[in-house]
Design a protein around this motif. Structure first.
Motif, PDB file in Angstrom:
ATOM      1  N   HIS A   1       0.724  -1.511  -0.251  1.00  0.00           N
ATOM      2  CA  HIS A   1      -0.400  -0.130  -0.027  1.00  0.00           C
ATOM      3  C   HIS A   1       0.927   0.819   0.057  1.00  0.00           C
ATOM      4  CE1 HIS A   1      -2.772  -3.283   1.587  1.00  0.00           C
ATOM      5  NE2 HIS A   1      -3.480  -2.616   1.043  1.00  0.00           N
ATOM      6  N   ASN A   2       0.358   2.473  -0.899  1.00  0.00           N
ATOM      7  CA  ASN A   2       1.335   3.310  -0.309  1.00  0.00           C
ATOM      8  C   ASN A   2       0.847   4.292   0.396  1.00  0.00           C
ATOM      9  OD1 ASN A   2       1.326   3.954  -3.263  1.00  0.00           O
ATOM     10  ND2 ASN A   2      -0.199   4.051  -3.920  1.00  0.00           N
ATOM     11  N   ARG A   3       1.644   5.083   1.308  1.00  0.00           N
ATOM     12  CA  ARG A   3       1.656   5.303   3.347  1.00  0.00           C
ATOM     13  C   ARG A   3       1.947   6.797   3.239  1.00  0.00           C
ATOM     14  NH1 ARG A   3       1.476  -0.104   3.884  1.00  0.00           N
ATOM     15  NH2 ARG A   3       0.055  -0.735   5.499  1.00  0.00           N
ATOM     16  N   LEU A   4       1.370   7.386   3.749  1.00  0.00           N
ATOM     17  CA  LEU A   4       2.082   8.980   4.173  1.00  0.00           C
ATOM     18  C   LEU A   4       2.046   9.359   5.448  1.00  0.00           C
ATOM     19  CD1 LEU A   4       2.320  11.291   3.162  1.00  0.00           C
ATOM     20  CD2 LEU A   4      -0.192  12.390   2.221  1.00  0.00           C
ATOM     21  N   SER A   5       2.556   9.886   6.126  1.00  0.00           N
ATOM     22  CA  SER A   5       2.079  10.342   7.222  1.00  0.00           C
ATOM     23  C   SER A   5       2.551  11.676   7.689  1.00  0.00           C
ATOM     24  CB  SER A   5       2.719   9.313   8.609  1.00  0.00           C
ATOM     25  OG  SER A   5       4.392   9.328   8.443  1.00  0.00           O
ATOM     26  N   PHE A   6       2.401  12.450   8.715  1.00  0.00           N
ATOM     27  CA  PHE A   6       2.250  13.728   9.170  1.00  0.00           C
ATOM     28  C   PHE A   6       2.169  13.351  10.874  1.00  0.00           C
ATOM     29  CE2 PHE A   6      -0.179  13.645   5.542  1.00  0.00           C
ATOM     30  CZ  PHE A   6      -0.191  14.983   4.765  1.00  0.00           C
ATOM     31  N   GLY A   7       3.639  14.682  10.939  1.00  0.00           N
ATOM     32  CA  GLY A   7       3.614  14.683  12.416  1.00  0.00           C
ATOM     33  C   GLY A   7       4.048  15.903  12.694  1.00  0.00           C
ATOM     34  N   SER A   8       4.388  15.878  13.838  1.00  0.00           N
ATOM     35  CA  SER A   8       4.609  17.520  14.505  1.00  0.00           C
ATOM     36  C   SER A   8       5.608  17.452  16.207  1.00  0.00           C
ATOM     37  CB  SER A   8       3.839  18.304  14.576  1.00  0.00           C
ATOM     38  OG  SER A   8       4.422  19.748  14.889  1.00  0.00           O
ATOM     39  N   ASN A   9       6.674  18.616  15.702  1.00  0.00           N
ATOM     40  CA  ASN A   9       7.856  18.898  16.320  1.00  0.00           C
ATOM     41  C   ASN A   9       6.745  18.483  18.400  1.00  0.00           C
ATOM     42  OD1 ASN A   9       9.508  16.049  16.855  1.00  0.00           O
ATOM     43  ND2 ASN A   9      10.475  18.169  15.545  1.00  0.00           N
ATOM     44  N   GLN A  10       5.887  19.949  17.792  1.00  0.00           N
ATOM     45  CA  GLN A  10       5.184  20.314  18.615  1.00  0.00           C
ATOM     46  C   GLN A  10       3.908  19.765  19.256  1.00  0.00           C
ATOM     47  OE1 GLN A  10       6.088  21.615  15.645  1.00  0.00           O
ATOM     48  NE2 GLN A  10       7.402  23.098  17.154  1.00  0.00           N
ATOM     49  N   ASP A  11       3.945  18.324  18.736  1.00  0.00           N
ATOM     50  CA  ASP A  11       3.293  16.988  19.355  1.00  0.00           C
ATOM     51  C   ASP A  11       3.744  16.799  20.853  1.00  0.00           C
ATOM     52  OD1 ASP A  11       1.198  14.826  19.698  1.00  0.00           O
ATOM     53  OD2 ASP A  11       1.222  14.805  17.538  1.00  0.00           O
ATOM     54  N   ILE A  12       2.665  16.810  21.769  1.00  0.00           N
ATOM     55  CA  ILE A  12       3.765  15.910  23.051  1.00  0.00           C
ATOM     56  C   ILE A  12       3.497  14.420  22.955  1.00  0.00           C
ATOM     57  CG2 ILE A  12       4.104  18.144  24.113  1.00  0.00           C
ATOM     58  CD1 ILE A  12       1.498  17.828  26.020  1.00  0.00           C
ATOM     59  N   HIS A  13       2.034  14.840  22.431  1.00  0.00           N
ATOM     60  CA  HIS A  13       1.551  13.701  22.377  1.00  0.00           C
ATOM     61  C   HIS A  13       2.323  12.571  21.799  1.00  0.00           C
ATOM     62  CE1 HIS A  13      -1.939  15.281  24.231  1.00  0.00           C
ATOM     63  NE2 HIS A  13      -2.703  14.610  24.453  1.00  0.00           N
TER      64      HIS A  13
ATOM     65  N   VAL B   1      12.540   2.787   9.467  1.00  0.00           N
ATOM     66  CA  VAL B   1      12.477   2.782   8.536  1.00  0.00           C
ATOM     67  C   VAL B   1      12.781   1.571   7.991  1.00  0.00           C
ATOM     68  CG1 VAL B   1      15.055   2.797   7.610  1.00  0.00           C
ATOM     69  CG2 VAL B   1      14.228   4.669   8.824  1.00  0.00           C
ATOM     70  N   ASP B   2      13.035   0.357   7.949  1.00  0.00           N
ATOM     71  CA  ASP B   2      13.020  -0.858   7.966  1.00  0.00           C
ATOM     72  C   ASP B   2      11.550  -1.265   7.520  1.00  0.00           C
ATOM     73  OD1 ASP B   2      12.774  -1.301  10.414  1.00  0.00           O
ATOM     74  OD2 ASP B   2      12.450  -3.256  10.579  1.00  0.00           O
ATOM     75  N   VAL B   3      10.602  -0.623   7.640  1.00  0.00           N
ATOM     76  CA  VAL B   3       9.017  -0.940   7.619  1.00  0.00           C
ATOM     77  C   VAL B   3       9.074  -0.636   6.525  1.00  0.00           C
ATOM     78  CG1 VAL B   3       6.899  -1.153   8.219  1.00  0.00           C
ATOM     79  CG2 VAL B   3       8.725  -1.562  10.096  1.00  0.00           C
ATOM     80  N   ARG B   4       9.146   1.318   6.203  1.00  0.00           N
ATOM     81  CA  ARG B   4       9.148   1.637   5.481  1.00  0.00           C
ATOM     82  C   ARG B   4       9.862   1.475   4.125  1.00  0.00           C
ATOM     83  NH1 ARG B   4      11.708   7.734   7.049  1.00  0.00           N
ATOM     84  NH2 ARG B   4      12.170   6.633   9.509  1.00  0.00           N
ATOM     85  N   ALA B   5      10.717   1.192   4.420  1.00  0.00           N
ATOM     86  CA  ALA B   5      11.482   0.188   2.669  1.00  0.00           C
ATOM     87  C   ALA B   5      10.314  -1.143   1.938  1.00  0.00           C
ATOM     88  CB  ALA B   5      12.859  -0.644   3.465  1.00  0.00           C
ATOM     89  N   THR B   6       9.943  -1.931   2.852  1.00  0.00           N
ATOM     90  CA  THR B   6       8.691  -2.079   2.809  1.00  0.00           C
ATOM     91  C   THR B   6       7.064  -2.607   1.992  1.00  0.00           C
ATOM     92  OG1 THR B   6       8.115  -2.821   4.135  1.00  0.00           O
ATOM     93  CG2 THR B   6       9.995  -4.651   4.335  1.00  0.00           C
ATOM     94  N   THR B   7       7.878  -1.061   1.664  1.00  0.00           N
ATOM     95  CA  THR B   7       5.925  -0.603   0.817  1.00  0.00           C
ATOM     96  C   THR B   7       6.250   0.189  -0.260  1.00  0.00           C
ATOM     97  OG1 THR B   7       6.393   1.775   2.300  1.00  0.00           O
ATOM     98  CG2 THR B   7       5.074   0.315   3.360  1.00  0.00           C
ATOM     99  N   ALA B   8       4.965   0.250  -0.711  1.00  0.00           N
ATOM    100  CA  ALA B   8       4.902   0.623  -2.640  1.00  0.00           C
ATOM    101  C   ALA B   8       5.571   2.085  -2.649  1.00  0.00           C
ATOM    102  CB  ALA B   8       3.339   0.552  -3.132  1.00  0.00           C
ATOM    103  N   SER B   9       4.682   3.159  -1.564  1.00  0.00           N
ATOM    104  CA  SER B   9       5.301   4.458  -1.922  1.00  0.00           C
ATOM    105  C   SER B   9       5.797   4.794  -0.285  1.00  0.00           C
ATOM    106  CB  SER B   9       4.539   5.191  -2.527  1.00  0.00           C
ATOM    107  OG  SER B   9       5.321   6.417  -2.354  1.00  0.00           O
ATOM    108  N   VAL B  10       6.197   5.165   0.492  1.00  0.00           N
ATOM    109  CA  VAL B  10       5.975   5.975   1.638  1.00  0.00           C
ATOM    110  C   VAL B  10       6.478   7.266   1.606  1.00  0.00           C
ATOM    111  CG1 VAL B  10       8.029   4.704   2.415  1.00  0.00           C
ATOM    112  CG2 VAL B  10       6.253   5.567   3.933  1.00  0.00           C
TER     113      VAL B  10
END
Length: 198
Positions: free
Chosen positions: A152-164, A174-183
């Motif tokens: 599957h294609n995967r996209l994630s969003f994050g922020s260093n201001q997110d304390i949670h 990184v090793d998991v990202r390498a196994t996806t179609a597009s990340v």
């Protein structure tokens, strides 16, 4: 060309039930007064001790319905725990109905805040324990993504201001990202855990 507003869009909360016949979600066994119902629902949702897999099952029914009605694969967008639910569903038998997974402030490497003893006492539910860094749930999710024949294609969003869920924790290892179609991962500066959704 096709425009975004021409695509059917569904928004779901995991605390509500979905009725295929009515094509909507509803609050089960709570009075019809929406303001009272919403408050009661929120209070109730924090006491429910269900694993993340429980919510995957609820979403699976909805995905099957959407695919049946529109005859096309879906893009799952999940915020916080919703991103874990979306990723877990994508590696299940229902992953054949999924095109892409988008995660917004999702603890893809866990939520380090949940490791603090005071937070553990407040949020000591099964699903919160699954979201701690290095949990068995996350390790199994990584293995499932790596070994899933559907990329599957995967996209994630994050922020260093997110304390949670700090930015580094809002993306797959990184090793998991390498196994996806597009990340891809996008760092959104200046937003916290809930404001990043806006």
């Amino acid at each position: 060309g096709k425009h975004l507003w021409m695509h059917p869009t569904y928004a779901f909360t995991m605390d509500l039930e979905f009725d295929e016949k009515l094509n909507k979600q509803y609050i089960r066994d709570i009075p019809h007064d929406l303001s009272f119902g919403a408050l009661k629902m929120k209070k109730h949702s924090h006491k429910i001790d269900n694993p993340i897999e429980h919510y995957v099952g609820k979403l699976a029914n909805t995905i099957r319905y959407v695919h049946k009605i529109h005859n096309k694969n879906v893009i799952l967008i999940g915020h916080s725990m919703g991103g874990l639910i979306a990723n877990k569903l994508a590696v299940s038998d229902y992953g054949k109905y999924v095109d892409s997974v988008v995660c917004i402030s999702s603890p893809l490497q866990g939520a380090p805040l949940l490791e603090y003893s005071i937070v553990k006492k407040m949020l000591n539910t099964y699903r919160h324990r699954q979201m701690t860094p290095n949990s068995e749930f996350l390790e199994c999710l990584y293995d499932s993504i790596k070994n899933n024949p559907v990329r599957h294609n995967r996209l994630s969003f994050g922020s260093n201001q997110d304390i949670h869920v700090p930015n580094d924790y809002a993306q797959l290892p990184v090793d998991v990202r390498a196994t996806t179609a597009s990340v891809d991962h996008i760092d959104i500066h200046g937003y916290g855990h809930f404001s990043i959704v806006a």
